[in-house]
Motif scaffolding. Structure first.
Motif, mmCIF file in Angstrom:
data_model
loop_
_atom_site.group_PDB
_atom_site.id
_atom_site.type_symbol
_atom_site.label_atom_id
_atom_site.label_comp_id
_atom_site.label_asym_id
_atom_site.label_seq_id
_atom_site.Cartn_x
_atom_site.Cartn_y
_atom_site.Cartn_z
ATOM 1 N N ILE A 150 0.842 -1.208 0.000
ATOM 2 C CA ILE A 150 0.000 0.000 0.000
ATOM 3 C C ILE A 150 0.872 1.250 0.000
ATOM 4 O O ILE A 150 0.633 2.186 -0.777
ATOM 5 C CB ILE A 150 -0.964 -0.005 1.206
ATOM 6 N N ALA A 151 1.910 1.249 0.824
ATOM 7 C CA ALA A 151 2.810 2.403 0.888
ATOM 8 C C ALA A 151 3.529 2.603 -0.447
ATOM 9 O O ALA A 151 3.704 3.731 -0.910
ATOM 10 C CB ALA A 151 3.819 2.222 2.017
ATOM 11 N N PHE A 152 3.926 1.501 -1.066
ATOM 12 C CA PHE A 152 4.603 1.592 -2.360
ATOM 13 C C PHE A 152 3.660 2.150 -3.426
ATOM 14 O O PHE A 152 4.052 3.010 -4.216
ATOM 15 C CB PHE A 152 5.134 0.217 -2.759
ATOM 16 N N CYS A 153 2.423 1.690 -3.437
ATOM 17 C CA CYS A 153 1.442 2.194 -4.410
ATOM 18 C C CYS A 153 1.126 3.670 -4.172
ATOM 19 O O CYS A 153 1.007 4.448 -5.129
ATOM 20 C CB CYS A 153 0.165 1.357 -4.351
ATOM 21 N N VAL A 154 1.010 4.055 -2.904
ATOM 22 C CA VAL A 154 0.756 5.463 -2.592
ATOM 23 C C VAL A 154 1.946 6.318 -3.025
ATOM 24 O O VAL A 154 1.769 7.418 -3.566
ATOM 25 C CB VAL A 154 0.450 5.639 -1.087
ATOM 26 N N THR A 155 3.159 5.800 -2.851
ATOM 27 C CA THR A 155 4.353 6.519 -3.307
ATOM 28 C C THR A 155 4.329 6.691 -4.821
ATOM 29 O O THR A 155 4.628 7.781 -5.342
ATOM 30 C CB THR A 155 5.629 5.771 -2.879
ATOM 31 N N ILE A 156 3.967 5.639 -5.542
ATOM 32 C CA ILE A 156 3.870 5.720 -7.009
ATOM 33 C C ILE A 156 2.813 6.743 -7.417
ATOM 34 O O ILE A 156 3.030 7.542 -8.335
ATOM 35 C CB ILE A 156 3.572 4.332 -7.607
ATOM 36 N N ILE A 157 1.680 6.746 -6.738
ATOM 37 C CA ILE A 157 0.611 7.701 -7.046
ATOM 38 C C ILE A 157 1.083 9.134 -6.792
ATOM 39 O O ILE A 157 0.845 10.037 -7.600
ATOM 40 C CB ILE A 157 -0.657 7.368 -6.236
#
Length: 124
Positions: A93-100
């Motif tokens: 989730i943190a990785f996806c939020v970082t990508i976003i």
């Protein structure tokens, strides 16, 4: 560099041309002629749009900075989190939020750059 641009143009024009060519009956003896005429008309129409719209390159830059980041970074990460919610780790989730966030910031910088160039060309 020219070959890269021409290959990209041909690749993006092909789906449109193929859709239009599907309208021609396949048993038509002049299919190849019609196909060449369709592709030639598409090239000339894009040429006319490019020549008639002022700052066409800058407008395409603005469109690209908005849509490319959305389609290539923001949307896939958001869909992954949405589809897999409850079954993914906090790290994912943190990785996806970082990508976003990276996609949104990049889109903002690209849009700002394109808009500032357009404004400079219009008023400067």
């Amino acid at each position: 560099m020219f070959s890269l641009i021409s290959n990209t143009y041909a690749l993006s024009l092909s789906p449109v041309a193929m859709c239009l060519e599907e309208l021609i009956p396949s048993n038509n003896s002049n299919f190849n002629l019609y196909s060449m005429l369709i592709r030639t008309a598409l090239v000339f129409s894009t040429l006319l749009v490019g020549l008639s719209v002022p700052f066409f390159g800058l407008v395409m830059s603005l469109t690209g900075s908005l849509l490319t980041m959305f389609v290539s970074l923001i949307l896939p990460a958001a869909c992954f989190v949405s589809i897999r919610s409850g079954r993914i780790s906090y790290f994912q989730i943190a990785f996806c939020v970082t990508i976003i966030i990276v996609g949104a910031v990049s889109s903002c910088f690209g849009s700002y750059s394109a808009l500032s160039e357009i404004i400079e060309q219009l008023f400067g």
